[in-house]
Design a protein around this motif. Structure first.
Motif: not given
Length: 201
Positions: A25-42
């Protein structure tokens, strides 16, 4: 998102994975929201503890095809100077010529080349990860966390996942030997992603 896991599946006998009806139901174009996204590493430090970090400045897009997930795509561009491990000296070292050489290579990028539905909420994407000018394939296993409309009227989707890579495969080879054996920084790096994306108008 095991993001960097590499699995050999017997696709000749495997049944087609059932697509999550919520995703359809969510087919479409999206932009990642940096304020609520985490790209992390350990990373393992001195063989005895873990150091966690992430990136604070990045952009990304998703094209979701809920009826045919194989047609979905993703792009991510990360500003390497935004690396943050909670320690300024360590961050400075990571930006230096020993590691990411951010003056010469200011951006890390990821571009999908393949997407798969694994069944239920599980998906897998494969793409090209470019770090230090080196491009190698990366496979990311994702879990779809659902879709919702926030109080501001934004239609959001969420994904999370995890993976492991060998940093040496991208030319990140700096290290120091320990007197007790082993090395200061692990070659194996764990990656984690928590992604919130907003549907474009």
């Amino acid at each position: 998102m095991g993001i960097f896991s590499r699995k050999n599946d017997d696709t000749a006998t495997a049944a087609p994975a059932e697509v999550n009806p919520d995703l359809a139901a969510v087919t479409g174009e999206y932009e990642i929201d940096p304020a609520h996204t985490t790209i992390g590493f350990v990373a393992r430090h001195a063989m005895v503890t873990n150091v966690k970090g992430g990136f604070q400045d990045f952009t990304g897009t998703l094209h979701l095809d809920g009826t045919d997930p194989s047609r979905s795509t993703a792009t991510i561009d990360v500003v390497m100077d935004s690396i943050d491990t909670g320690n300024a000296d360590r961050d400075g070292h990571l930006k230096s010529s020993d590691f990411f050489k951010t003056d010469e290579f200011p951006t890390m990028t990821f571009r999908t080349t393949k997407a798969e539905a694994l069944g239920g909420d599980d998906y897998r994407i494969t793409g090209d990860l470019t770090v230090l000018g080196t491009t190698k394939p990366l496979t990311i296993d994702l879990e779809f966390n659902g879709a919702a409309t926030d109080p501001f009227g934004n239609q959001r989707v969420g994904f999370e996942g995890k993976a492991e890579i060998l940093r040496s495969e991208w030319g990140l080879t700096w290290n120091a030997a320990l007197e007790t054996g082993g090395v200061l920084v692990s070659d194996k790096i764990k990656l984690n992603f928590d992604i919130s994306a907003i549907r474009k108008a």
